[in-house]
Design an enzyme around this catalytic site. Sequence first.
Site, PDB file in Angstrom:
ATOM      1  N   GLU A   1       0.861  -1.094  -0.132  1.00 34.90           N
ATOM      2  CA  GLU A   1      -0.032   0.187   0.025  1.00 34.90           C
ATOM      3  C   GLU A   1       0.821   1.202  -0.002  1.00 34.90           C
ATOM      4  O   GLU A   1       1.821   1.062   0.720  1.00 34.90           O
ATOM      5  CB  GLU A   1      -0.924  -0.036   1.526  1.00 34.90           C
TER       6      GLU A   1
ATOM      7  N   ASP B   1     -12.322   7.862 -20.566  1.00 34.80           N
ATOM      8  CA  ASP B   1     -12.183   6.551 -20.223  1.00 34.80           C
ATOM      9  C   ASP B   1     -11.769   5.847 -21.651  1.00 34.80           C
ATOM     10  O   ASP B   1     -12.634   5.601 -22.448  1.00 34.80           O
ATOM     11  CB  ASP B   1     -13.552   6.016 -19.690  1.00 34.80           C
TER      12      ASP B   1
ATOM     13  N   THR C   1      -8.285   0.356 -19.216  1.00 34.99           N
ATOM     14  CA  THR C   1      -7.872  -1.014 -18.930  1.00 34.99           C
ATOM     15  C   THR C   1      -6.498  -1.258 -19.538  1.00 34.99           C
ATOM     16  O   THR C   1      -5.892  -0.347 -20.604  1.00 34.99           O
ATOM     17  CB  THR C   1      -8.968  -2.160 -19.455  1.00 34.99           C
TER      18      THR C   1
ATOM     19  N   ARG D   1      -4.705  -8.175 -17.339  1.00 34.22           N
ATOM     20  CA  ARG D   1      -5.917  -7.764 -17.022  1.00 34.22           C
ATOM     21  C   ARG D   1      -5.904  -6.503 -15.586  1.00 34.22           C
ATOM     22  O   ARG D   1      -5.006  -7.102 -14.711  1.00 34.22           O
ATOM     23  CB  ARG D   1      -6.691  -9.037 -16.359  1.00 34.22           C
TER      24      ARG D   1
HETATM   25  C1  LIG Z   1     -14.178  -2.579 -20.179  1.00 31.93           C
HETATM   26  C2  LIG Z   1     -14.375  -1.262 -19.876  1.00 31.93           C
HETATM   27  C3  LIG Z   1     -14.503  -0.810 -18.453  1.00 31.93           C
HETATM   28  C4  LIG Z   1     -14.361  -1.746 -17.365  1.00 31.93           C
HETATM   29  O1  LIG Z   1     -12.982  -2.552 -17.232  1.00 31.93           O
HETATM   30  P1  LIG Z   1     -12.894  -3.641 -16.184  1.00 31.93           P
HETATM   31  O2  LIG Z   1     -11.220  -3.987 -16.383  1.00 31.93           O
HETATM   32  O3  LIG Z   1     -13.781  -4.865 -16.807  1.00 31.93           O
HETATM   33  O4  LIG Z   1     -13.527  -3.271 -14.921  1.00 31.93           O
HETATM   34  C5  LIG Z   1     -14.524   0.497 -18.120  1.00 31.93           C
HETATM   35  N1  LIG Z   1     -14.847   1.519 -19.127  1.00 31.93           N
HETATM   36  C6  LIG Z   1     -14.927   1.081 -20.325  1.00 31.93           C
HETATM   37  C7  LIG Z   1     -15.266   1.965 -21.226  1.00 31.93           C
HETATM   38  C8  LIG Z   1     -14.797  -0.330 -20.908  1.00 31.93           C
HETATM   39  O5  LIG Z   1     -14.911  -0.391 -21.928  1.00 31.93           O
END
Ligand SMILES: *Cc1c(COP(=O)(O)O)cnc(C)c1O
Length: 483
Positions: free
Chosen positions: A71, A246, A275, A284
């Site tokens: 942490e 995002d 991600t 992942r």
């Molecule tokens: C896939 C995705 C996520 C979530 O990702 P995880 O690793 O499954 O938590 C968040 N935002 C967008 C736009 C995504 O395509």
Amino acid sequence: MTEIRAQDGTVSAAFQSALEVIRRSDPRIADAISSELTDQRESLKLIASENYASPAVLLAMGNWLSDKYAEGTAGRRFYAGCRNVDTVEALAAEYARDLFGARHAYVQPHSGIDANLVAYWAVLAQKVESPALAKAGVRGVNDLGDADWARLRADLGDQRMLGMSLDAGGHLTHGFRPNISGKMFDQRSYGTDPATGLLDYAAVREAAREFRPLILVAGYSAYPRLVNFRIMREIADEVGATLMVDMAHFAGLVAGRVLTGDFDPVPHAQIVTTTTHKSLRGPRGGMVLCDDEFADSVDRGCPLVLGGPLPHVMAAKAIALGEARRPEFRDYAARVVDNSRALAEGLLRRSATLVTGGTDNHLVIIDVSRYGLTGRQAESALLDAGIVTNRNAIPRDPNGAWYTSGVRIGTPALTTRGFGTAEMDEIAELIDQVLHGTEPAPGKDGRPSQALYRLKDGLAEHISGRAAEMLAKNPLYPEIDLP
Ligand SMILES: *Cc1c(COP(=O)(O)O)cnc(C)c1O
């Protein structure tokens, strides 16, 4: 992966030995791991959010780095003995900053959803909590009196977010009620122009002026076109919102310099989340990039909303980010988009209907209502024929979010396997044949069902046979040979 292919024997031996060790402990788990490789090798994976990480990325995750609690951030830990984790985290962050041209990178988030939560709370900390602390003349939340604390908690829960609607391709974490973001924020969404299917910036601006969100979220998981992040930032600035992008889906296209200028979110957004396992082709996990303004708050992600960092996954992120800095990755990203265009053109030529009429990125959304099917029926029929996709709502979907009217397909995974544009045209042919050869079947009550379907006799076998030939020509992990 050419470089790794040269070390054939080493890679194979590494995975063989690892599986042997696992087998001694639990043969059924070892079998499931081996069997997953076979499944992946034998399926035509068109899931737009998946990919195949390199053997080095995979191996970096399977070791004792996992045993360490760390942490805090590199050099500022709450636990002793973190020097190797510091090395790993600092390198991953350095590669991320360098690759994306970001001021700051936080590589701890365990997933994309976690990265978004870190980002949202960083904005709340900077724009709501810090001013409240300053006003009360205290340093931290523990110094606030009960009344001030109650007021701050109420304020934190009374903020607004504007994001892309789900049926236009937005993500649940962009303020939708089933996700915690929708419970935290009062959310409104913007969509696409019904006539063109394209993002309607004038409508985004109008919604932002009226709603005055704290955070404007851009980014998507099912929009096949480019987003102009310069315009999105202008809109955010105009209403005093923070622009968060995002880029979970398209980070690989940013890293590979396919999305540049107005279409690269990093120079325009104050915060970018992603991600690491989708088009970026890493382990992942998740990541946050941000301006100096948000750096300290973002670094508090653990333990604010994240559990202890996963040092083994950060090691794998460093490997993947290092791979993405090489020239081959630019070539890969360019091929992902060439393949996506070829797939879209192949489908259009066979008279499929595509959301927005085509693609500029790595994904394509087929409107399967043209074939008289729901997304659910199309997805299942394609799977029977060995083609792995996922159903997806289309704008103003008459079948709702469960059955849907769309199928989303994407090219990052098959491009990693080496598929090219001629093969994409052949895949378009296979998809078109399956969808033409499928019809809805009545339910038990004799009424039309949104889930049941019937494929023409022999069609699934014929298509999966042709898919198998293509897969054999583009082997997955050719450097890995399991007994
Ligand atoms: C896939 C995705 C996520 C979530 O990702 P995880 O690793 O499954 O938590 C968040 N935002 C967008 C736009 C995504 O395509």
